[in-house]
Design a protein around this motif. Structure first.
Motif, mmCIF file in Angstrom:
data_model
loop_
_atom_site.group_PDB
_atom_site.id
_atom_site.type_symbol
_atom_site.label_atom_id
_atom_site.label_comp_id
_atom_site.label_asym_id
_atom_site.label_seq_id
_atom_site.Cartn_x
_atom_site.Cartn_y
_atom_site.Cartn_z
ATOM 1 N N UNK A 104 44.152 -61.733 -53.772
ATOM 2 C CA UNK A 104 43.804 -60.383 -54.213
ATOM 3 C C UNK A 104 43.329 -59.618 -52.987
ATOM 4 N N UNK A 105 44.059 -58.550 -52.628
ATOM 5 C CA UNK A 105 43.706 -57.734 -51.470
ATOM 6 C C UNK A 105 43.044 -56.450 -51.970
ATOM 7 N N UNK A 106 41.865 -56.167 -51.463
ATOM 8 C CA UNK A 106 41.082 -55.040 -51.937
ATOM 9 C C UNK A 106 41.528 -53.725 -51.300
ATOM 10 N N UNK A 107 41.143 -52.626 -51.939
ATOM 11 C CA UNK A 107 41.457 -51.297 -51.413
ATOM 12 C C UNK A 107 40.907 -51.149 -50.000
ATOM 13 N N UNK A 108 41.631 -50.393 -49.170
ATOM 14 C CA UNK A 108 41.315 -50.128 -47.760
ATOM 15 C C UNK A 108 41.663 -51.284 -46.835
ATOM 16 N N UNK A 109 42.176 -52.376 -47.369
ATOM 17 C CA UNK A 109 42.629 -53.475 -46.508
ATOM 18 C C UNK A 109 43.933 -53.072 -45.811
ATOM 19 N N UNK A 110 44.081 -53.544 -44.584
ATOM 20 C CA UNK A 110 45.312 -53.314 -43.833
ATOM 21 C C UNK A 110 46.198 -54.554 -43.934
ATOM 22 N N UNK A 111 47.428 -54.358 -44.401
ATOM 23 C CA UNK A 111 48.331 -55.480 -44.633
ATOM 24 C C UNK A 111 49.547 -55.388 -43.732
ATOM 25 N N UNK A 112 49.974 -56.532 -43.227
ATOM 26 C CA UNK A 112 51.268 -56.667 -42.554
ATOM 27 C C UNK A 112 52.173 -57.516 -43.436
ATOM 28 N N UNK A 113 53.453 -57.175 -43.460
ATOM 29 C CA UNK A 113 54.384 -57.947 -44.268
ATOM 30 C C UNK A 113 55.645 -58.288 -43.491
#
Length: 254
Positions: A104-113
């Protein structure tokens, strides 16, 4: 002199027989194969539910390979196989919570895919028109979409999902040639729209036949390709993605 004439007659007859044999072989069984280099841009996003997160993807170089076998047997369709890679990578900053895999990734997290995806088309088609001026192919296709998606946040938390599904589609190809020039135009695509799922994969371009012999023709291609998919619950993957860009290809017709 008589021997020379006899030898000339034998050579002419042998040449005629060879040309006739090659023409008959091409009439009985033929096909083509090719490869394309695709300068691909990607837009859209994905998730494991209906709350799709959009990503900013990078431009990538991908490839496509295909081969077809054609014959004159009535009612039996011709066969074509095509395989295309659609690998890409991107990033986003979440506006809301994002669930993917077991994370579960929370709001404002920076994600790379990182997306590694391959589409394999199994096509059965009929040639309704087949000439140097115009060709028209109509058929059906089964598109196997398989791949792997990895998501990582700034803290190193990682989630991964694999998917593999078969999608039934309609298929069509049309081409027109300009006599005595080697130039032509073409368009080809597979299409599906069922309920909330839709999938469109089409390309269009120009071609130039720069080698033409009894045994093989060689053609170069320059065009544009677009793949759009809007899918729900393909192995627990929801996606709204578009891949498009210019391609350069070569085709061998035998």
């Amino acid at each position: 002199m008589k021997n020379v004439k006899n030898l000339s007659a034998i050579v002419i007859a042998s040449s005629a027989l060879l040309l006739s044999t090659q023409a008959n072989a091409d009439t009985l069984l033929g096909g083509y194969l090719g490869a394309q280099a695709w300068n691909m841009d990607a837009t859209g996003g994905f998730s494991e539910n209906e709350n799709i997160a959009g990503f900013a993807f990078e431009s990538e170089q991908n490839a496509s390979f295909y081969a077809a076998l054609e014959h004159p047997i009535p009612l039996v369709p011709n066969i074509k196989l095509a395989r295309t890679t659609m690998d890409t990578q991107g990033s986003t900053t979440l506006d809301t919570q994002f669930n993917f895999g077991d994370e579960v990734f929370l709001a404002n997290a920076t994600l790379d895919t990182q997306i590694e995806m391959t589409a394999t088309d199994y096509i059965l088609y009929y040639e309704l028109l087949d000439s140097d001026i115009a060709t028209l192919d109509i058929g059906v296709a089964a598109k196997q979409l398989e791949g792997d998606i990895v998501v990582v946040d700034q803290d190193g938390n990682m989630a991964e999902e694999e998917f593999d599904g078969m999608i039934p589609m309609a298929y069509a190809k049309v081409a027109f040639g300009l006599p005595l020039t080697g130039l032509g135009v073409f368009a080809e695509g597979t299409f599906l729209s069922i309920d909330d799922d839709s999938f469109t994969d089409y390309q269009a371009g120009i071609s130039y036949n720069f080698v033409e012999t009894l045994a093989i023709d060689m053609t170069i291609q320059l065009g544009y390709r677009s793949t759009e998919l809007d899918i729900e619950d393909l192995d627990d993957i929801y996606a709204n993605l578009e891949f498009d860009g210019a391609f350069l290809g070569i085709e061998f017709d035998f």
